[in-house]
Write an enzyme that holds these catalytic residues in place. Sequence first.
Site, mmCIF file in Angstrom:
data_model
loop_
_atom_site.group_PDB
_atom_site.id
_atom_site.type_symbol
_atom_site.label_atom_id
_atom_site.label_comp_id
_atom_site.label_asym_id
_atom_site.label_seq_id
_atom_site.Cartn_x
_atom_site.Cartn_y
_atom_site.Cartn_z
ATOM 1 N N HIS A 192 -22.477 -7.433 11.838
ATOM 2 C CA HIS A 192 -22.296 -8.587 13.188
ATOM 3 C C HIS A 192 -23.840 -8.634 13.428
ATOM 4 O O HIS A 192 -24.601 -7.642 13.285
ATOM 5 C CB HIS A 192 -21.447 -8.082 14.293
ATOM 6 C CG HIS A 192 -21.495 -8.970 15.377
ATOM 7 N ND1 HIS A 192 -22.516 -8.895 16.571
ATOM 8 C CD2 HIS A 192 -20.513 -10.117 15.735
ATOM 9 C CE1 HIS A 192 -21.996 -9.895 17.186
ATOM 10 N NE2 HIS A 192 -21.069 -10.728 16.690
ATOM 11 N N PRO A 193 -24.416 -9.713 13.975
ATOM 12 C CA PRO A 193 -25.826 -9.743 14.304
ATOM 13 C C PRO A 193 -26.302 -8.637 15.387
ATOM 14 O O PRO A 193 -27.614 -8.286 15.202
ATOM 15 C CB PRO A 193 -25.913 -11.007 15.144
ATOM 16 C CG PRO A 193 -24.659 -11.801 14.373
ATOM 17 C CD PRO A 193 -23.563 -10.884 14.128
ATOM 18 N N VAL A 194 -25.440 -7.881 16.213
ATOM 19 C CA VAL A 194 -25.956 -7.137 16.981
ATOM 20 C C VAL A 194 -25.944 -5.526 16.279
ATOM 21 O O VAL A 194 -26.399 -4.497 16.967
ATOM 22 C CB VAL A 194 -25.172 -6.944 18.517
ATOM 23 C CG1 VAL A 194 -25.342 -8.307 19.062
ATOM 24 C CG2 VAL A 194 -23.607 -6.517 18.081
ATOM 25 N N LYS A 195 -25.500 -5.383 15.077
ATOM 26 C CA LYS A 195 -25.434 -4.064 14.577
ATOM 27 C C LYS A 195 -26.469 -3.815 13.871
ATOM 28 O O LYS A 195 -27.483 -4.312 14.073
ATOM 29 C CB LYS A 195 -24.045 -4.132 13.438
ATOM 30 C CG LYS A 195 -22.815 -4.550 14.200
ATOM 31 C CD LYS A 195 -22.471 -3.333 15.068
ATOM 32 C CE LYS A 195 -20.716 -3.383 15.483
ATOM 33 N NZ LYS A 195 -20.338 -4.691 16.060
ATOM 34 N N ILE A 196 -26.729 -2.505 13.453
ATOM 35 C CA ILE A 196 -27.911 -1.770 12.789
ATOM 36 C C ILE A 196 -28.502 -2.558 11.773
ATOM 37 O O ILE A 196 -29.805 -2.767 11.611
ATOM 38 C CB ILE A 196 -27.531 -0.371 12.573
ATOM 39 C CG1 ILE A 196 -27.086 0.363 13.856
ATOM 40 C CG2 ILE A 196 -28.911 0.243 11.793
ATOM 41 C CD1 ILE A 196 -26.587 1.777 13.326
#
Length: 363
Positions: A165-169
């Site tokens: 997902h876009p907020v992941k590492i």
Amino acid sequence: MRSDWLTQGPAIARFEAAVAARCGARYAVAVCNATAALHIACLAMGIKPGDRVWTSPNTFVASANCARYCGAVIDFVDIDPDTLNLSVDKLAKKLAEAERAGRLPQLLIPVHFAGQSCDMANIRQLADRYGFRLLEDASHAIGGSYRGLPVGACSFSDAAVFSFHPVKIITTGEGGMVVTNDEKLYRQLLLLRSHGITRDPDLMEGENEGAWYYQQVALGFNYRMTDMQAALGESQMIRLDGFVARRRELVARYQKAFADAPIQLQSVIESTDPAWHLFIIQTLRPEQRRPLFNALRAAGIGVNVHYIPVHTQPDFGRLGFRRGDFPYAEDYYERAISLPLYAGLSDEDQDYVIEQVLKGLRG
């Protein structure tokens, strides 16, 4: 974009190979998101209606919903108030009680909260004793390690799931992946991600009618990742170690700045090197959380709260869960704030966050 493929082409295999190699796992299966990865992993492990699946209440709802998609009965194990991960002691006690009642789980989904691995070796011992399978929800934890092994090596589990997902590492826009060392599980995952359809003559029933021919041999799903997403993911894997190193630097700066502040920080399990997807602070009293949260938002800082305990959601209330069922997770939630943490965060911007947190704590 100039290739002949937009979906399920060669970039998928390259991305899968890159993740498997980084984790030290034999197999990897890319899908459209981590929820899909959790779902087909549960199905591939044979989870069926009436089976029991346990997970942590301190997670996003997908960690529990994946079991419900299979018709399983979901339950939770409270967290350790220091590490914020599933408590091994609580798990051991709950398993002993479940054994006496004849209600042992078929699957446990430990969640590596904030990028820190659960204590998988001790959880594995319990799994071997009580006979349940293990699916690591490592959505936060790619790039982390446990006992010197990369998260995703599956040395203590049947499989692990990552989120992109876009907020992941690392990100593919949306996306997820299952890694495993189990060839049978891998073959089932491949079927389930793409309608249960195969062109492999060895898996078909009856005669292969020609080069055009395929068969649906299982009830699967359209959970495929696109080649464009996989190409982005492959490029992100090249940068993973740098991303994780910077996150660790930022966490060390936060920890030093808040060493004497009147807040509680997440403890790190021995022999664990977290990837640090999140950095959490907890106020000492619940009534302090909202004023501090609001002050930080007013100062232009994008703080958030991770997570609302899953069992307190209205849909889970209809399953019989109530507030008070898992008090450590509930107490944590009432005091938690997630501070900004991403590889592109500058020292100067982090210093501003630290300044505003300390100012807010002084009232």
